[in-house]
Design a protein around this motif. Structure first.
Motif, PDB file in Angstrom:
ATOM      1  N   SER A  81       0.840  -1.199   0.000  1.00  0.00           N
ATOM      2  CA  SER A  81       0.000   0.000   0.000  1.00  0.00           C
ATOM      3  C   SER A  81       0.877   1.252   0.000  1.00  0.00           C
ATOM      4  N   ALA A  82       0.398   2.335  -0.603  1.00  0.00           N
ATOM      5  CA  ALA A  82       1.171   3.590  -0.652  1.00  0.00           C
ATOM      6  C   ALA A  82       1.106   4.351   0.665  1.00  0.00           C
ATOM      7  N   THR A  83       0.164   4.018   1.535  1.00  0.00           N
ATOM      8  CA  THR A  83       0.049   4.695   2.820  1.00  0.00           C
ATOM      9  C   THR A  83       0.332   3.703   3.936  1.00  0.00           C
ATOM     10  N   CYS A  84       0.735   4.239   5.062  1.00  0.00           N
ATOM     11  CA  CYS A  84       1.062   3.390   6.210  1.00  0.00           C
ATOM     12  C   CYS A  84      -0.038   3.470   7.251  1.00  0.00           C
ATOM     13  N   ALA A  85      -0.266   2.369   7.929  1.00  0.00           N
ATOM     14  CA  ALA A  85      -1.232   2.332   9.023  1.00  0.00           C
ATOM     15  C   ALA A  85      -0.683   3.133  10.196  1.00  0.00           C
ATOM     16  N   ALA A  86      -1.577   3.576  11.076  1.00  0.00           N
ATOM     17  CA  ALA A  86      -1.162   4.360  12.234  1.00  0.00           C
ATOM     18  C   ALA A  86      -0.312   3.536  13.198  1.00  0.00           C
ATOM     19  N   THR A  87      -0.541   2.223  13.237  1.00  0.00           N
ATOM     20  CA  THR A  87       0.222   1.340  14.129  1.00  0.00           C
ATOM     21  C   THR A  87       0.873   0.225  13.313  1.00  0.00           C
ATOM     22  N   PRO A  88       1.938  -0.361  13.833  1.00  0.00           N
ATOM     23  CA  PRO A  88       2.647  -1.424  13.099  1.00  0.00           C
ATOM     24  C   PRO A  88       1.760  -2.649  12.859  1.00  0.00           C
ATOM     25  N   PRO A  89       1.973  -3.360  11.752  1.00  0.00           N
ATOM     26  CA  PRO A  89       1.210  -4.583  11.487  1.00  0.00           C
ATOM     27  C   PRO A  89       1.632  -5.708  12.432  1.00  0.00           C
ATOM     28  N   ALA A  90       0.838  -6.752  12.463  1.00  0.00           N
ATOM     29  CA  ALA A  90       1.118  -7.881  13.353  1.00  0.00           C
ATOM     30  C   ALA A  90       2.236  -8.773  12.832  1.00  0.00           C
ATOM     31  N   SER A  91       2.510  -8.760  11.513  1.00  0.00           N
ATOM     32  CA  SER A  91       3.554  -9.627  10.968  1.00  0.00           C
ATOM     33  C   SER A  91       4.387  -8.866   9.938  1.00  0.00           C
ATOM     34  N   GLY A  92       5.514  -9.465   9.556  1.00  0.00           N
ATOM     35  CA  GLY A  92       6.396  -8.849   8.567  1.00  0.00           C
ATOM     36  C   GLY A  92       7.116  -7.630   9.103  1.00  0.00           C
ATOM     37  N   LEU A  93       7.357  -7.601  10.387  1.00  0.00           N
ATOM     38  CA  LEU A  93       7.869  -6.408  11.065  1.00  0.00           C
ATOM     39  C   LEU A  93       9.295  -6.606  11.562  1.00  0.00           C
ATOM     40  N   TRP A  94      10.129  -5.581  11.403  1.00  0.00           N
ATOM     41  CA  TRP A  94      11.422  -5.517  12.077  1.00  0.00           C
ATOM     42  C   TRP A  94      11.212  -4.644  13.304  1.00  0.00           C
ATOM     43  N   THR A  95      11.857  -4.975  14.399  1.00  0.00           N
ATOM     44  CA  THR A  95      11.834  -4.087  15.562  1.00  0.00           C
ATOM     45  C   THR A  95      13.246  -3.967  16.102  1.00  0.00           C
ATOM     46  N   TRP A  96      13.530  -2.801  16.697  1.00  0.00           N
ATOM     47  CA  TRP A  96      14.835  -2.592  17.311  1.00  0.00           C
ATOM     48  C   TRP A  96      14.631  -1.917  18.652  1.00  0.00           C
ATOM     49  N   SER A  97      15.359  -2.395  19.645  1.00  0.00           N
ATOM     50  CA  SER A  97      15.438  -1.730  20.943  1.00  0.00           C
ATOM     51  C   SER A  97      16.805  -2.045  21.514  1.00  0.00           C
ATOM     52  N   LEU A  98      17.259  -1.221  22.444  1.00  0.00           N
ATOM     53  CA  LEU A  98      18.573  -1.441  23.050  1.00  0.00           C
ATOM     54  C   LEU A  98      18.609  -2.804  23.748  1.00  0.00           C
ATOM     55  N   ALA A  99      17.525  -3.146  24.437  1.00  0.00           N
ATOM     56  CA  ALA A  99      17.486  -4.412  25.165  1.00  0.00           C
ATOM     57  C   ALA A  99      17.405  -5.619  24.237  1.00  0.00           C
ATOM     58  N   GLY A 100      16.625  -5.517  23.162  1.00  0.00           N
ATOM     59  CA  GLY A 100      16.408  -6.677  22.310  1.00  0.00           C
ATOM     60  C   GLY A 100      17.244  -6.718  21.048  1.00  0.00           C
ATOM     61  N   GLY A 101      17.939  -5.634  20.732  1.00  0.00           N
ATOM     62  CA  GLY A 101      18.675  -5.583  19.473  1.00  0.00           C
ATOM     63  C   GLY A 101      17.693  -5.529  18.312  1.00  0.00           C
ATOM     64  N   LEU A 102      18.096  -6.035  17.169  1.00  0.00           N
ATOM     65  CA  LEU A 102      17.237  -6.037  15.990  1.00  0.00           C
ATOM     66  C   LEU A 102      16.594  -7.401  15.827  1.00  0.00           C
ATOM     67  N   THR A 103      15.275  -7.422  15.738  1.00  0.00           N
ATOM     68  CA  THR A 103      14.576  -8.660  15.423  1.00  0.00           C
ATOM     69  C   THR A 103      14.019  -8.516  14.005  1.00  0.00           C
ATOM     70  N   SER A 104      14.143  -9.547  13.231  1.00  0.00           N
ATOM     71  CA  SER A 104      13.732  -9.515  11.828  1.00  0.00           C
ATOM     72  C   SER A 104      12.476 -10.332  11.622  1.00  0.00           C
ATOM     73  N   PRO A 105      11.738 -10.026  10.549  1.00  0.00           N
ATOM     74  CA  PRO A 105      10.571 -10.847  10.251  1.00  0.00           C
ATOM     75  C   PRO A 105      10.986 -12.277   9.927  1.00  0.00           C
ATOM     76  N   THR A 106      10.063 -13.222  10.126  1.00  0.00           N
ATOM     77  CA  THR A 106      10.351 -14.625   9.853  1.00  0.00           C
ATOM     78  C   THR A 106      10.799 -14.823   8.414  1.00  0.00           C
TER      79      THR A 106
END
Length: 185
Positions: free
Chosen positions: A115-140
């Motif tokens: 989609s050309a627009t993004c949802a207000a909140t992250p989707p449930a799947s296909g997501l990368w996340t980064w935090s100092l505690a968890g490092g980088l997590t990649s989608p499956t």
């Protein structure tokens, strides 16, 4: 008598010499193998990758608070202008994160979508996340871009409910690096 011993030794020497000569000179079994083949010239072509990131829809971040919802902070268009498919990868860097500041507590989430627009909140799947505690997590399954394809890159920020008071009215500037590696044909 003397003559017959000399003759017998001479005859024996002559026979021995003939046997040695026959063994040395006689042809034996020899083998030699040789093989050759020709291959007509072939062309091997390696495709060229090309990953471009351009500005997308402007976003005005609303800000986040501990335990609150994620906030959309950036929209970009990601295009594969190369001749081969690309599997996307990512890295996030943040200057000076610690457990007591915003940089050490912010959670950066990002995903590619059609989609050309993004949802207000992250989707449930296909997501990368980064935090100092968890490092980088990649989608499956790492997202891929076919040759000539585009996708929308959406980036959100959030704070966990456990974020300390040092995050109030603070700012952080994460750097997101996307990479593309050639996919198998």
């Amino acid at each position: 008598m003397r003559g017959s011993t000399t003759t017998a030794v001479s005859a024996a020497s002559l026979i021995l010499g003939a046997v040695v000569l026959a063994v040395v000179v006689a042809p034996g079994t020899y083998g030699s193998f040789s093989s050759a083949t020709s291959v007509s010239p072939a062309t091997v072509t390696i495709g060229t990758p090309s990953l471009a990131i351009t500005a997308g829809t402007p976003v005005t971040p609303a800000g986040v608070y501990p335990g609150g919802p994620a906030d959309l902070i950036a929209v970009r268009t990601v295009t594969n202008g190369g001749a081969v498919g690309l599997r996307l990868g990512a890295a996030v860097a943040l200057a000076g994160p610690s457990s007591s500041n915003l940089g050490g507590n912010v959670v950066v989430s990002f995903a590619t979508q059609t989609s050309a627009t993004c949802a207000a909140t992250p989707p449930a799947s296909g997501l990368w996340t980064w935090s100092l505690a968890g490092g980088l997590t990649s989608p499956t399954t790492a997202p891929t871009l076919a040759s000539g394809a585009s996708a929308t890159l959406c980036v959100w920020q959030s704070l966990p409910a456990t974020a300390p008071n040092g995050t109030f009215a603070a700012s952080a500037s994460p750097t997101l690096t996307l990479t593309g590696s050639q996919t198998s044909p």
